[in-house]
Motif scaffolding. Structure first.
Motif, short mmCIF file in Angstrom:
data_model
loop_
_atom_site.label_atom_id
_atom_site.label_comp_id
_atom_site.label_asym_id
_atom_site.label_seq_id
_atom_site.Cartn_x
_atom_site.Cartn_y
_atom_site.Cartn_z
N MET A 182 -8.65 8.50 -55.25
CA MET A 182 -8.52 7.97 -53.90
C MET A 182 -7.32 8.61 -53.21
SD MET A 182 -9.77 4.41 -53.12
CE MET A 182 -9.75 3.16 -54.33
N ASN A 183 -7.31 9.94 -53.13
CA ASN A 183 -6.19 10.62 -52.51
C ASN A 183 -6.60 11.40 -51.27
OD1 ASN A 183 -7.67 12.56 -53.74
ND2 ASN A 183 -5.99 13.44 -54.94
N LEU A 185 -11.59 5.64 -45.24
CA LEU A 185 -10.89 4.79 -46.20
C LEU A 185 -10.79 3.37 -45.65
CD1 LEU A 185 -7.86 7.09 -47.17
CD2 LEU A 185 -9.86 6.61 -48.59
N THR A 186 -11.07 2.38 -46.48
CA THR A 186 -10.85 1.00 -46.06
C THR A 186 -9.35 0.71 -46.11
OG1 THR A 186 -10.97 0.06 -48.29
CG2 THR A 186 -13.06 0.35 -47.10
N ASN A 196 -8.01 -1.69 -47.61
CA ASN A 196 -7.71 -2.04 -49.00
C ASN A 196 -7.48 -0.78 -49.83
OD1 ASN A 196 -7.43 -4.15 -51.07
ND2 ASN A 196 -9.23 -3.17 -51.96
N GLN A 197 -8.28 0.27 -49.57
CA GLN A 197 -8.09 1.53 -50.29
C GLN A 197 -6.76 2.18 -49.92
OE1 GLN A 197 -11.82 3.34 -49.02
NE2 GLN A 197 -12.57 3.36 -51.13
N VAL A 198 -6.39 2.10 -48.66
CA VAL A 198 -5.08 2.62 -48.23
C VAL A 198 -3.97 1.88 -48.96
CG1 VAL A 198 -3.48 2.85 -46.29
CG2 VAL A 198 -5.91 3.37 -45.98
N SER A 199 -4.10 0.57 -49.05
CA SER A 199 -3.12 -0.25 -49.76
C SER A 199 -3.00 0.19 -51.22
CB SER A 199 -3.52 -1.73 -49.67
OG SER A 199 -2.67 -2.53 -50.47
N ASP A 200 -4.14 0.45 -51.84
CA ASP A 200 -4.13 0.89 -53.25
C ASP A 200 -3.47 2.24 -53.42
OD1 ASP A 200 -5.42 -1.42 -54.04
OD2 ASP A 200 -7.41 -0.52 -54.12
N ILE A 201 -3.79 3.18 -52.52
CA ILE A 201 -3.20 4.52 -52.59
C ILE A 201 -1.68 4.44 -52.48
CG2 ILE A 201 -3.01 6.75 -51.41
CD1 ILE A 201 -5.98 6.39 -50.60
N GLN A 217 -3.71 -6.01 -50.43
CA GLN A 217 -3.80 -5.67 -49.02
C GLN A 217 -2.91 -6.54 -48.15
OE1 GLN A 217 -7.83 -5.26 -47.53
NE2 GLN A 217 -7.21 -5.80 -45.45
#
Length: 285
Positions: A1-2, A249-250, A252-257, A263
């Motif tokens: 997820m980069n 990107l959602t 939530n995905q940004v938060s994970d990255i 989130q």
């Protein structure tokens, strides 16, 4: 997820002209500049010769008013944005992808050995009269070669890029030592740029640099006007803004990255520093 939104070479070209794109490179001499105020990355390197006027550039957390004559050098990984400073400018810009430049180069790490592409303190090279007489003819020759019907244009541009890079490196090495910033501050920024996603504690960077947290904070504050924590948080916010512009990107995905625990924590952090929720920023950008 980069996956991170970047400006492609084709997109950069479209900001200036509708002409057909060259394979791996693009040159333009422009009397205006696309003032992109939201932070972004690019897939290509850039070498720019500001002949007239001035422009404001921010790279990561460093904002600089650039006055002509000057050379600007940026690598793809550098987060940057631009804003207007003078009504009239004249600027030559060369965008090129690393594979294009390295096509006949044995050393695939050639470009990475020159700090002025990556180091925020070295992106801008102010030119005195002697330097102008050295660089101006090079850009004039590039303009003539790439705007005409010269054969072997890619090879010609590569040759001129080698000359520009070596001349810039010579120019940088001749800058008096006293004009450089504190070495500890420079090392802090270098480590921070590589590790801020995983390491957010000032103490971690102090330990890496073998100094106390208090001393590191004092040096960073003295050299930049911002605290070490400001630098860490600022880079996270910049990265968040770049990621949020990638709407595939959602949040939530940004938060994970960005390595937030969830989130909600990311949202509170982002709003604290920008005044907007991640969703509101995405909607406005």
């Amino acid at each position: 997820m980069n996956k991170i939104t970047t400006y492609s070479l084709e997109h950069h070209k479209s900001l200036f002209t509708t002409a057909s794109n060259k394979d791996g490179y693009f040159y333009i001499q422009a009397q205006d500049h696309p003032y992109i105020t939201e932070p972004y990355r690019a897939e290509s390197y850039a070498v720019e010769f500001l002949r007239k006027g001035s422009i404001v550039m921010q790279t990561r957390l460093s904002k600089t008013v650039i006055h002509a004559p000057a050379i600007i050098t940026l690598s793809p990984s550098v987060i940057r944005s631009f804003s207007k400073d003078s009504e009239e400018i004249l600027i030559d810009i060369i965008f090129f992808k690393a594979p294009f430049f390295l096509e006949s180069q044995v050393n695939i790490f050639f470009l990475t050995q020159f700090d002025f592409f990556e180091n925020d303190a070295m992106h801008v090279s102010a030119l005195d009269k002697t330097a102008v007489t050295k660089f101006e003819p090079i850009f004039n020759q590039i303009k003539a070669a790439l705007n005409g019907t010269y054969p072997h244009q890619p090879a010609i541009l590569r040759s001129y890029l080698y000359i520009l890079i070596y001349e810039l490196d010579t120019l940088k090495q001749n800058i008096p030592h006293h004009t450089a910033q504190n070495p500890l501050f420079e090392k802090f920024k270098a480590i921070l740029a590589k590790e801020f996603l995983e390491q957010r504690a000032v103490g971690y960077y102090a330990n890496r640099l073998h100094v106390t947290r208090k001393y590191l904070s004092e040096v960073v504050k003295k050299n930049s006007g911002k605290t070490a924590k400001d630098w860490i948080d600022g880079l996270i916010i910049l990265e968040a803004k770049v990621l949020l512009q990638n709407k595939s990107l959602t949040i939530n995905q940004v938060s994970d990255i960005l390595n937030f625990s969830n989130q909600s924590v990311f949202g509170k952090f982002f709003k604290k520093h920008t005044g907007l929720s991640p969703l509101a920023y995405r909607t406005e950008s």
